[in-house]
Design a protein around this motif. Structure first.
Motif, PDB file in Angstrom:
ATOM      1  N   GLN A 153     -16.630  22.037  35.063  1.00 33.84           N
ATOM      2  CA  GLN A 153     -15.554  20.926  34.670  1.00 33.84           C
ATOM      3  C   GLN A 153     -15.657  20.530  33.446  1.00 33.84           C
ATOM      4  O   GLN A 153     -14.589  20.511  33.028  1.00 33.84           O
ATOM      5  N   SER A 210      -5.345  15.777  36.414  1.00 32.24           N
ATOM      6  CA  SER A 210      -4.109  15.402  37.196  1.00 32.24           C
ATOM      7  C   SER A 210      -4.618  13.982  38.005  1.00 32.24           C
ATOM      8  O   SER A 210      -5.634  13.957  38.453  1.00 32.24           O
ATOM      9  N   GLN A 269     -16.665  23.749  50.316  1.00 33.25           N
ATOM     10  CA  GLN A 269     -16.387  23.097  49.067  1.00 33.25           C
ATOM     11  C   GLN A 269     -17.601  23.050  48.210  1.00 33.25           C
ATOM     12  O   GLN A 269     -17.718  22.989  47.123  1.00 33.25           O
ATOM     13  N   ARG A 301      -3.273  18.583  42.565  1.00 39.05           N
ATOM     14  CA  ARG A 301      -2.957  18.136  41.209  1.00 39.05           C
ATOM     15  C   ARG A 301      -1.444  17.828  41.669  1.00 39.05           C
ATOM     16  O   ARG A 301      -0.761  18.276  42.489  1.00 39.05           O
ATOM     17  N   ARG A 335     -20.371  13.979  38.422  1.00 38.26           N
ATOM     18  CA  ARG A 335     -20.774  15.515  38.802  1.00 38.26           C
ATOM     19  C   ARG A 335     -22.361  15.549  39.231  1.00 38.26           C
ATOM     20  O   ARG A 335     -22.788  16.463  40.095  1.00 38.26           O
ATOM     21  N   PRO A 382     -18.431  26.081  39.149  1.00 45.48           N
ATOM     22  CA  PRO A 382     -17.338  25.344  38.516  1.00 45.48           C
ATOM     23  C   PRO A 382     -18.284  24.162  37.526  1.00 45.48           C
ATOM     24  O   PRO A 382     -19.124  23.300  38.148  1.00 45.48           O
ATOM     25  N   VAL A 408      -5.322  21.101  33.665  1.00 49.27           N
ATOM     26  CA  VAL A 408      -5.198  19.528  33.115  1.00 49.27           C
ATOM     27  C   VAL A 408      -5.540  18.654  33.801  1.00 49.27           C
ATOM     28  O   VAL A 408      -5.190  18.642  35.134  1.00 49.27           O
ATOM     29  N   TYR A 441     -12.561  12.540  40.067  1.00 47.77           N
ATOM     30  CA  TYR A 441     -11.101  12.747  39.986  1.00 47.77           C
ATOM     31  C   TYR A 441     -10.533  13.392  40.975  1.00 47.77           C
ATOM     32  O   TYR A 441      -9.286  13.700  41.134  1.00 47.77           O
ATOM     33  N   ASP A 456     -14.779  26.780  36.946  1.00 48.59           N
ATOM     34  CA  ASP A 456     -13.423  25.672  36.899  1.00 48.59           C
ATOM     35  C   ASP A 456     -13.739  24.747  35.714  1.00 48.59           C
ATOM     36  O   ASP A 456     -14.894  24.176  35.489  1.00 48.59           O
TER      37      ASP A 456
HETATM   38  N1  SAH Z   1     -15.198  22.192  45.515  1.00 56.08           N
HETATM   39  C1  SAH Z   1     -15.135  22.789  44.530  1.00 56.08           C
HETATM   40  C2  SAH Z   1     -13.624  22.620  43.835  1.00 56.08           C
HETATM   41  C3  SAH Z   1     -12.405  22.164  44.632  1.00 56.08           C
HETATM   42  S1  SAH Z   1     -10.720  21.858  43.923  1.00 56.08           S
HETATM   43  C4  SAH Z   1     -15.999  22.375  43.527  1.00 56.08           C
HETATM   44  O1  SAH Z   1     -16.686  21.105  43.610  1.00 56.08           O
HETATM   45  O2  SAH Z   1     -15.988  22.870  42.450  1.00 56.08           O
HETATM   46  C5  SAH Z   1     -10.864  23.151  42.806  1.00 56.08           C
HETATM   47  C6  SAH Z   1     -10.653  22.761  41.281  1.00 56.08           C
HETATM   48  O3  SAH Z   1      -9.796  21.829  40.894  1.00 56.08           O
HETATM   49  C7  SAH Z   1     -12.074  21.909  40.909  1.00 56.08           C
HETATM   50  O4  SAH Z   1     -13.035  22.704  40.454  1.00 56.08           O
HETATM   51  C8  SAH Z   1     -11.292  21.167  39.727  1.00 56.08           C
HETATM   52  O5  SAH Z   1     -11.944  21.965  38.328  1.00 56.08           O
HETATM   53  C9  SAH Z   1      -9.928  21.428  39.758  1.00 56.08           C
HETATM   54  N2  SAH Z   1      -9.512  19.891  40.294  1.00 56.08           N
HETATM   55  C10 SAH Z   1      -9.786  18.930  41.041  1.00 56.08           C
HETATM   56  N3  SAH Z   1      -9.343  17.910  41.113  1.00 56.08           N
HETATM   57  C11 SAH Z   1      -8.584  17.935  40.110  1.00 56.08           C
HETATM   58  C12 SAH Z   1      -7.772  17.001  39.235  1.00 56.08           C
HETATM   59  N4  SAH Z   1      -7.491  15.650  39.706  1.00 56.08           N
HETATM   60  N5  SAH Z   1      -7.043  17.337  38.092  1.00 56.08           N
HETATM   61  C13 SAH Z   1      -7.118  18.548  37.508  1.00 56.08           C
HETATM   62  N6  SAH Z   1      -8.009  19.491  38.210  1.00 56.08           N
HETATM   63  C14 SAH Z   1      -8.720  19.210  39.304  1.00 56.08           C
END
Ligand code: SAH
Ligand code: SF4
Ligand code: F3S
Length: 442
Positions: free
Chosen positions: A266, A338, A202, A51, A278, A264, A336, A164, A304
């Motif tokens: 999302q 990003s 991951q 982020r 997803r 997660p 949030v 994202y 997450d």
């Molecule tokens: N591989 C894991 C997560 C890795 S990143 C998965 O797939 O769940 C950890 C967390 O950061 C993610 O689960 C997501 O909720 C958040 N995240 C990733 N990219 C983001 C972005 N561009 N903006 C905000 N949150 C983000």
């Protein structure tokens, strides 16, 4: 007197563990650690770019070293991690911070020792970022600083390209470690006395799906859980598109595996999930939770969540709230959205204005906090098993976690770090529990 290193780490558990590998490399070439940044001869920044604020954080801290570098011209400043692996970032870093001496990427971490030697032999800065992932390099000398917990990579990279997310661009394609390497590493850790092992990837559920290991994640988990010894086993991150009953069956069989799944979600809206790429629906997610809780009623789930993804309407957001209430997560990390350059979502129209993002995150955090508080209160009066991790000198309290990741604080006359103890919980404060140490066998 030997030279000293100081490492600054940002980002996820994967990065925390990679810093332990970096420390291992630095010790191998004769450095010792120092907690004081101004005493260091080499400072390594292990960055994150998930982020924007993670990046800004690193920018701020690197920038703050300008003065120190002037006072100590021989100080080596090295920057590695996900940020340097981002397209065009090394150029930006070079311009912003001309005093950086070394830049290395996530894909050539193991070369750091050579890069330092090169830098010492020349005045010019050393920039070496690998574009493509190579063979997995097995590390045997990570310098672990998190006893009694130990992290073990089972795989690297990511193939999922959630719209994202920058991780697939900065970590390369998915590669799985050989199961025998993982099992041997865990055996050695258990023998050394580590009490909690966390398998990292991951998307651990796609372990082995590159076809190179001939082992699925469920099989690997079974093998690791069968290792003898008194330890807890965790794994993360599970991906709802691949999480399955095979894994839960292995959990059922082995009490060593914590009854906690980090899954997660999302978003709670199918439209948003689809735009996020997803590849599961809200319904599939809820079915998985049901399957897990049917087989293992005591199981808990953490998650997450991203709010303010492009196109997210108020109704979409409310579906996330509803899902959070329905699942009743043990805890949730909330973010949030990003915008990350180079990802699909960055190109999407209807990016959400900041005020709306802020409003949604505040409401969600409030909801999540109220649920976690309620959960904590249900602990009062119960006796829970805690793995003692640390001692807080200021509070004169020992602390540790239960299998669901809840932090418990307690008094003890003797040092019990690295031991499983039973606490009778007397008080809950937000997410923390306070209890009295119970004597005797567990
Ligand atoms: N591989 C894991 C997560 C890795 S990143 C998965 O797939 O769940 C950890 C967390 O950061 C993610 O689960 C997501 O909720 C958040 N995240 C990733 N990219 C983001 C972005 N561009 N903006 C905000 N949150 C983000
Ligand atoms: Fe990012 Fe998705 Fe891969 Fe997780 S699974 S690292 S969120 S692309
Ligand atoms: Fe982790 Fe951040 Fe990289 S979350 S994988 S350190 S971008």
């Amino acid at each position: 007197m030997s030279e000293k290193y100081h490492i600054v780490t940002y980002g996820c558990q994967m990065n925390v563990h990679e810093s332990e590998k970096i420390a291992g490399i630095l010790r191998r070439i004769g450095y010792e650690d120092t907690p004081k940044i101004e005493d260091a001869d080499i400072i390594v920044f292990n960055t994150c770019c998930i982020r924007e604020n993670a990046e800004n954080h690193a920018f701020g801290n690197i920038g703050a070293l300008k003065k120190l570098k002037k006072q100590k011209p021989n100080l080596i400043i090295a920057v590695g991690g996900c940020m340097t692996q981002e397209k065009g970032k090394t150029e930006i870093l070079k311009k912003k911070f001309p005093f950086i001496d070394i830049m290395f990427g996530t894909l050539n971490l193991e070369e750091l020792g050579d890069l330092i030697a090169r830098k010492k032999a020349q005045k010019k800065k050393v920039i070496e970022i690998r574009e493509k992932e190579g063979e997995i390099v097995e590390f045997t000398d990570a310098y672990r600083t998190s006893y009694p917990n130990a992290w073990v990579n089972i795989m690297y990279g990511c193939n999922n390209f959630c719209s994202y997310c920058i991780v697939p661009y900065v970590r390369g394609r998915e590669r799985s470690r050989r199961p025998e390497h993982i099992v041997n590493e865990v055996k050695a850790l258990v023998k050394e006395g580590y009490k909690e092992i966390t398998l990292l990837g991951q998307n651990v559920n796609s372990y082995g799906s590159d076809g190179t290991t001939g082992t699925t994640f469920a099989q690997l988990l079974e093998e690791v859980a069968s290792i003898e010894g008194d330890f807890r086993l965790r794994f993360m991150t599970s991906h709802p598109k691949d999480f399955n009953e095979d894994v839960v069956r292995v959990m059922e069989k082995h009490r060593k595996i914590c009854r906690l799944v980090h899954l997660p979600v999302q978003s709670g809206s199918n439209a948003v999930l689809q735009a996020m790429n997803r590849r599961y629906t809200r319904e599939k997610y809820l079915d998985e939770i049901k399957m897990l809780k049917t087989r293992l009623p005591e199981a808990e789930v953490t998650t997450d969540i991203i709010v303010g993804f492009p196109g997210e309407t108020e109704e979409d957001y409310l579906q996330t709230e509803a899902l959070v209430k329905e699942v009743d997560f043990a805890s949730a990390f909330t973010f949030v959205y990003s915008k990350r350059q180079g990802t699909k979502a960055a190109e999407m129209e209807n990016q959400i204005p900041e005020e709306i993002q802020k409003d949604r995150i505040m409401r969600l955090v409030e909801l999540v906090n109220s649920l976690t508080r309620k959960k904590s209160e249900t602990y009062v009066g119960k006796t829970v098993e805690i793995l003692c991790e640390d001692y807080d000198g200021k509070k004169d309290l020992y602390l540790g976690r239960d299998e669901f990741g809840r932090m418990g604080y307690f008094k003890s006359d003797k040092n019990v770090i690295g031991q499983f103890v039973w606490l009778q919980i007397t008080r809950a404060n937000g997410i923390s529990l306070f209890g009295e140490l119970q004597q005797g066998e567990k």
